[in-house]
Design a protein around this motif. Sequence first.
Motif, PDB file in Angstrom:
ATOM      1  N   GLY A 233       0.796  -1.222   0.000  1.00 23.07           N
ATOM      2  CA  GLY A 233       0.000   0.000   0.000  1.00 23.07           C
ATOM      3  C   GLY A 233       0.827   1.270   0.000  1.00 23.07           C
ATOM      4  N   GLY A 234       2.126   1.159   0.259  1.00 23.46           N
ATOM      5  CA  GLY A 234       3.006   2.321   0.211  1.00 23.46           C
ATOM      6  C   GLY A 234       3.505   2.647  -1.185  1.00 23.46           C
ATOM      7  N   LEU A 235       3.055   1.878  -2.188  1.00 23.81           N
ATOM      8  CA  LEU A 235       3.541   2.057  -3.559  1.00 23.81           C
ATOM      9  C   LEU A 235       2.512   2.755  -4.436  1.00 23.81           C
ATOM     10  CD1 LEU A 235       4.916  -1.556  -4.070  1.00 23.81           C
ATOM     11  CD2 LEU A 235       6.308   0.500  -3.749  1.00 23.81           C
ATOM     12  N   SER A 236       2.991   3.481  -5.422  1.00 28.65           N
ATOM     13  CA  SER A 236       2.098   3.985  -6.464  1.00 28.65           C
ATOM     14  C   SER A 236       1.751   2.831  -7.396  1.00 28.65           C
ATOM     15  CB  SER A 236       2.787   5.088  -7.268  1.00 28.65           C
ATOM     16  OG  SER A 236       3.860   4.538  -8.040  1.00 28.65           O
ATOM     17  N   LEU A 237       0.674   2.995  -8.153  1.00 35.24           N
ATOM     18  CA  LEU A 237       0.287   1.966  -9.107  1.00 35.24           C
ATOM     19  C   LEU A 237       1.386   1.752 -10.143  1.00 35.24           C
ATOM     20  CD1 LEU A 237      -1.732  -0.003 -10.348  1.00 35.24           C
ATOM     21  CD2 LEU A 237      -2.801   1.932 -11.528  1.00 35.24           C
ATOM     22  N   ALA A 238       2.003   2.826 -10.606  1.00 29.60           N
ATOM     23  CA  ALA A 238       3.063   2.705 -11.620  1.00 29.60           C
ATOM     24  C   ALA A 238       4.246   1.909 -11.075  1.00 29.60           C
ATOM     25  CB  ALA A 238       3.515   4.090 -12.075  1.00 29.60           C
ATOM     26  N   ASP A 239       4.659   2.216  -9.839  1.00 34.12           N
ATOM     27  CA  ASP A 239       5.776   1.474  -9.248  1.00 34.12           C
ATOM     28  C   ASP A 239       5.411   0.016  -9.032  1.00 34.12           C
ATOM     29  OD1 ASP A 239       7.526   3.572  -9.246  1.00 34.12           O
ATOM     30  OD2 ASP A 239       7.361   4.018  -7.105  1.00 34.12           O
ATOM     31  N   TYR A 240       4.183  -0.238  -8.600  1.00 30.99           N
ATOM     32  CA  TYR A 240       3.765  -1.618  -8.384  1.00 30.99           C
ATOM     33  C   TYR A 240       3.808  -2.401  -9.691  1.00 30.99           C
ATOM     34  CZ  TYR A 240       1.136  -5.739  -7.072  1.00 30.99           C
ATOM     35  OH  TYR A 240       0.772  -7.047  -6.863  1.00 30.99           O
ATOM     36  N   GLU A 241       3.238  -1.840 -10.730  1.00 30.29           N
ATOM     37  CA  GLU A 241       3.162  -2.561 -11.998  1.00 30.29           C
ATOM     38  C   GLU A 241       4.541  -2.812 -12.597  1.00 30.29           C
ATOM     39  OE1 GLU A 241      -1.233  -1.399 -13.739  1.00 30.29           O
ATOM     40  OE2 GLU A 241       0.452  -0.067 -14.214  1.00 30.29           O
TER      41      GLU A 241
END
Length: 385
Positions: A233-241
């Motif tokens: 949950g500490g990540l942005s969607l872009a970083d996660y993907e």
Amino acid sequence: MEHVTLPAAHPLASGQTTESPLVRAYQGERGDRLPVWFMRQAGRSLPEYRELRVGTRMLDACLDPALASEITLQPVRRHHVDAGIFFSDIVVPLKLIGVDVEIVPGRGPVFAQAVRTGADAAELVKIDPATLDSVIDPITDAVGRTVAELAHLGPDSSAVPLIGFAGAPFTLAAYLVEGGPSKDHIAARTLMHADPSAWRALMDWTADVSGRFLRAQVMAGASAAQLFDSWAGGLSLADYEEHVAPASARALSHVHEISYTVRTHDEGADPYRERRHVPLVHFGVGTGELLAAMRDVGADVVGVDYRIPLDEANRRLGGDVPLQGNIDPALLFAPWPVLESHVREVVARGRTAPAHVVNLGHGVAPETDPDVLTRVVELVHELGA
């Protein structure tokens, strides 16, 4: 990964858990019993757990097959939940392969050496994740003992399925980079961007460690597997993907190709058999913006925390994914009428999904009254009847 068929004696292959409320819900079917279990139900709030743990460190308890099995079974006996969640910790596979880590009471996992640089990561990944297979016996022994006991603890003496679990690659990697618990995961997110190749190597490594840990539990008798991404949950969607999802997919791939066959109906003398794979659940904390990406790594079921209503989660996922969740653990301390109203709302919102497994939106707090949990289970079963 290479395709593997479950042994004939496995609870899914033998039919012991195939028609259980939990497995059916995980496969998108609604039955006459709404399944419920609680994350962190194994221990924590139970007096019998605290009595059993006196004088035993957490990781020692996890690696004692008899103790780990008994702790897994305690909440099933007491609360009559529809699944056991294997008692372990996400750092157990790291401990088994030689990483210097201890669980410090009141703090959590603490590592002797943080992985802060590319050189640190290169040194760590020299440990072959495949070595886990040769030291996994305490885990497979505990799973086997537990499954044998769960065979008679369900409704009408049917089998209760066991869920295996592991930490997702990002959460494991973040612990390793931070050296212990962190509120913002700054060091981990810095390494992710400052040295992408080192980060990718670390993530591939943690993916294979977690994947092998999950696979061993499933092959030993677990009827489903859940990947916990506590810190995603500490990540942005872009970083996660870009920086996390490929490793999560790699971890789940260790289990995704494990299958079994079930007889669905008879046609004359020739029964029709259907091949299915072991259900995979993906749960994260604070991951309302990541739900679709977490599904897309290969999950069959998406766990939803308490921050987003289930009907909204269902909408974001397109309406075709079974959901798990999402009672707010804080409301377990509220007056019963408040908690009852909340549980009814969770169940009502969950009806929008193809199937629903009731759970908490995070884990059981140690101070929770066990009798409240039992009462919640009874209510859920009444509502699902």
